[in-house]
Design an enzyme around this catalytic site. Structure first.
Site, PDB file in Angstrom:
ATOM      1  N   LYS A  32      44.697  45.638  22.885  1.00  0.00           N
ATOM      2  CA  LYS A  32      43.758  44.928  23.771  1.00  0.00           C
ATOM      3  C   LYS A  32      43.323  45.834  24.917  1.00  0.00           C
ATOM      4  O   LYS A  32      42.141  45.880  25.276  1.00  0.00           O
ATOM      5  CB  LYS A  32      44.440  43.669  24.350  1.00  0.00           C
ATOM      6  CG  LYS A  32      43.606  42.967  25.402  1.00  0.00           C
ATOM      7  CD  LYS A  32      44.417  42.024  26.263  1.00  0.00           C
ATOM      8  CE  LYS A  32      45.288  42.669  27.277  1.00  0.00           C
ATOM      9  NZ  LYS A  32      45.073  42.422  28.685  1.00  0.00           N
ATOM     10  N   ASN A  33      44.266  46.580  25.481  1.00  0.00           N
ATOM     11  CA  ASN A  33      43.926  47.380  26.654  1.00  0.00           C
ATOM     12  C   ASN A  33      43.169  48.660  26.318  1.00  0.00           C
ATOM     13  O   ASN A  33      42.706  49.362  27.222  1.00  0.00           O
ATOM     14  CB  ASN A  33      45.181  47.662  27.489  1.00  0.00           C
ATOM     15  CG  ASN A  33      45.653  46.407  28.204  1.00  0.00           C
ATOM     16  OD1 ASN A  33      44.927  45.408  28.271  1.00  0.00           O
ATOM     17  ND2 ASN A  33      46.867  46.428  28.717  1.00  0.00           N
ATOM     18  N   CYS A 126      44.957  38.291  35.539  1.00  0.00           N
ATOM     19  CA  CYS A 126      46.271  37.702  35.791  1.00  0.00           C
ATOM     20  C   CYS A 126      46.651  37.871  37.255  1.00  0.00           C
ATOM     21  O   CYS A 126      46.428  38.924  37.846  1.00  0.00           O
ATOM     22  CB  CYS A 126      47.329  38.378  34.926  1.00  0.00           C
ATOM     23  SG  CYS A 126      47.370  37.780  33.245  1.00  0.00           S
ATOM     24  N   ARG A 131      45.938  43.727  43.188  1.00  0.00           N
ATOM     25  CA  ARG A 131      45.052  44.393  42.240  1.00  0.00           C
ATOM     26  C   ARG A 131      43.704  44.802  42.857  1.00  0.00           C
ATOM     27  O   ARG A 131      42.641  44.363  42.411  1.00  0.00           O
ATOM     28  CB  ARG A 131      44.854  43.528  40.989  1.00  0.00           C
ATOM     29  CG  ARG A 131      46.167  43.094  40.383  1.00  0.00           C
ATOM     30  CD  ARG A 131      46.017  42.472  39.032  1.00  0.00           C
ATOM     31  NE  ARG A 131      45.803  43.457  37.999  1.00  0.00           N
ATOM     32  CZ  ARG A 131      45.560  43.168  36.732  1.00  0.00           C
ATOM     33  NH1 ARG A 131      45.474  41.924  36.360  1.00  0.00           N
ATOM     34  NH2 ARG A 131      45.390  44.123  35.843  1.00  0.00           N
ATOM     35  N   ASP A 315      53.997  45.832  31.563  1.00  0.00           N
ATOM     36  CA  ASP A 315      53.560  44.716  30.712  1.00  0.00           C
ATOM     37  C   ASP A 315      54.692  44.166  29.848  1.00  0.00           C
ATOM     38  O   ASP A 315      54.552  43.093  29.263  1.00  0.00           O
ATOM     39  CB  ASP A 315      52.394  45.143  29.810  1.00  0.00           C
ATOM     40  CG  ASP A 315      51.145  45.450  30.622  1.00  0.00           C
ATOM     41  OD1 ASP A 315      51.114  45.108  31.810  1.00  0.00           O
ATOM     42  OD2 ASP A 315      50.205  46.041  30.057  1.00  0.00           O
ATOM     43  N   ARG A 406      44.894  35.233  26.332  1.00  0.00           N
ATOM     44  CA  ARG A 406      44.123  36.390  26.832  1.00  0.00           C
ATOM     45  C   ARG A 406      44.450  37.653  26.054  1.00  0.00           C
ATOM     46  O   ARG A 406      43.583  38.500  25.859  1.00  0.00           O
ATOM     47  CB  ARG A 406      44.483  36.673  28.299  1.00  0.00           C
ATOM     48  CG  ARG A 406      44.181  35.577  29.261  1.00  0.00           C
ATOM     49  CD  ARG A 406      44.700  36.012  30.602  1.00  0.00           C
ATOM     50  NE  ARG A 406      43.792  37.048  31.057  1.00  0.00           N
ATOM     51  CZ  ARG A 406      43.131  37.016  32.186  1.00  0.00           C
ATOM     52  NH1 ARG A 406      43.322  36.008  33.016  1.00  0.00           N
ATOM     53  NH2 ARG A 406      42.307  37.958  32.501  1.00  0.00           N
TER      54      ARG A 406
END
Ligand code: EPZ
Length: 425
Positions: A32-33, A126, A131, A315, A406
């Site tokens: 995903k990333n 999230c 961030r 993560d 997600r």
């Protein structure tokens, strides 16, 4: 700058009867990333792009909606994503969409490169910490972009992008990716020092080079980008999702069983492998995968400190905390990357976990967990709760599934295929 909870929260929940061993094979899809910056990067490509082995996570769907809003065409097909950005004509993103995911910030570099202007809303994502996006903005400013900000929106403009030396004070994955993308068609050479070295950055370099760009050094702290005039299309296979693979590895170690995890580079999960071996699981590494065998009776993995790659990934801190909470002995977890990434801990306490938190450190005294009604508050924290529920005898529920969606597609089906008793209601 705000973090928003994803909209579209439903009353759905997982009902999990834990205590079953996991056995069989699980195939890992594209990371995903990796995918999210690649979708954004496709905005710079005046041609068709195909990204293979993609899952319909809600983050990927939202990123595609952002590209559609700018005039791009994209759809899921043949197990992948087809993008055609030849007719991009917008430079302003939809506020609601950008508010839904952190990765919306990736559109800045490509839009500035293509349109010489971009107008986005501060990104959501999230709620795992502040961030900020200052490193993205200062990096892009070094290449010649002027930013102005009004309320929730931030706009950037440039006459042209110019290659420069950029030094990042900390190895931000997203800022490194944004600067690489902006530099790809800038005039001259950009050198990024202090760059992040995650495998997803190597994927971005491979993709850009396959499209005719000139990027080198990804995977090290110094990345060099020589600007080219245009990018052509390509068909690209991103690397397997090391975080999804790690989630299944930890799950199998906790529940016990024998699971072959296919489609991940064993080198990408080596920090997880080390901790799982320390906890008593047997891991076999081979080309293109890892196999985990476990009795389910684990000892404490010890000290776990999150670090940039190749260190243990933030993560997987929440899933590893769930493992430590049910293993025999005491573990110490230190979260170095994000200041608010312990939101799963109050939920684990509901299961009888013995954890004390002091700032960014948690002391976890392992014990047998009991079932409970749990609420996911962020993506990886949610996955951790699923693992805890799968390994605890009795029936638990996990709600807040929009967070899990997600980054994991049909997580219940994947675990059911391994023999778990989990349904989505
Ligand atoms: C990426 O986020 C990942 N997201 C995250 O995965 C992952 O947790 C993180 O990297 C670290 O590995 C994607 O790739 C889409 P950072 P990113 O910029 O790029 C600070 C998941 O669960 N920072 O490397 O946002 C920041 O606050 C997600 O899949 C600044 O100070 O992470 C953090 O402390 C969640 N200013 C540190 O750097 C900035 O401008 C690392 O963040 C940018 C970051």
């Amino acid at each position: 700058m705000r973090n928003r909870i994803p909209s579209g929260e439903t009353n759905e929940k997982y009902i999990i009867s834990g205590g079953r061993k996991l056995n069989g094979e699980v195939r890992i899809m594209s990371a995903k990333n990796s995918l999210l910056p690649l979708i954004a990067c496709s905005v710079m490509v005046n041609d068709e792009v195909f990204l293979s082995d993609c899952e319909r996570t809600s983050d990927a769907e939202n990123m595609l909606d952002i590209v559609r809003g700018l005039g791009g065409k994209c759809h899921f097909d043949n197990g992948g994503i087809c993008l055609d950005c030849r007719h991009i004509n917008g430079h302003k993103t939809n506020a609601e969409l950008t508010g839904k995911l952190r990765s919306s910030v990736f559109i800045l570099g490509p839009l500035l490169s293509r349109m010489h202007r971009a107008d986005i809303c501060y990104p959501g994502g999230c709620d795992i910490g502040l961030r900020p996006i200052d490193l993205h903005l200062t990096g892009l400013s070094s290449l010649g972009v002027k930013f102005t900000s009004e309320g929730e929106r931030i706009a950037g403009e440039c006459t042209e992008l110019k290659g420069r030396e950029v030094t990042l004070p900390l190895p931000s994955v997203g800022a490194t990716e944004n600067i690489i993308m902006a530099a790809t068609m800038a005039e001259g050479r950009t050198v990024i020092r202090g760059a992040a070295a995650e495998p997803e950055i190597i994927d971005l370099q491979r993709f850009i080079n396959m499209c005719g760009g000139k990027v080198s050094g990804a995977g090290t702290g110094r990345i060099c980008v020589d600007g080219v005039n245009s990018l052509h299309g390509c068909s690209f296979a991103p690397s397997g999702d090391r975080i999804a693979a790690g989630t299944f590895m930890i799950g199998c170690a906790m529940c016990g069983g024998d699971v072959d995890i296919i489609g991940v580079d064993a080198a990408h999960v080596v920090s997880v492998t080390g901790l799982l071996r320390a906890a008593g699981a047997e891991i076999t590494e081979r080309i293109g995968g890892v196999r985990v065998k476990s009795s389910g009776n684990l000892r404490a993995p010890g000290r776990i400190e999150t670090k940039p790659y190749p260190g243990f990934p933030t993560d997987l801190q929440a899933p590893m905390t769930a493992l430590a909470a049910s293993a025999k002995g005491t573990s110490y977890i230190i979260e170095n990357l994000f200041e608010n990434r312990f939101r799963h801990i109050p939920q684990l306490l509901k299961m009888g976990a013995d954890i004390t938190v002091c700032g960014r450190a948690a002391t976890v005294r392992g014990r047998k967990l009991h079932p409970a009604d749990l609420v996911a508050e962020d993506l990886r924290g949610g996955a951790a709760l699923v693992l805890a529920a799968l390994s605890a005898d009795g029936t638990s529920t996990v709600s807040g599934l929009s967070h899990i969606d997600r980054g994991y597609y049909k997580l219940d089906e994947r675990f059911r295929a391994l023999g778990a008793d989990i349904i989505r209601m």
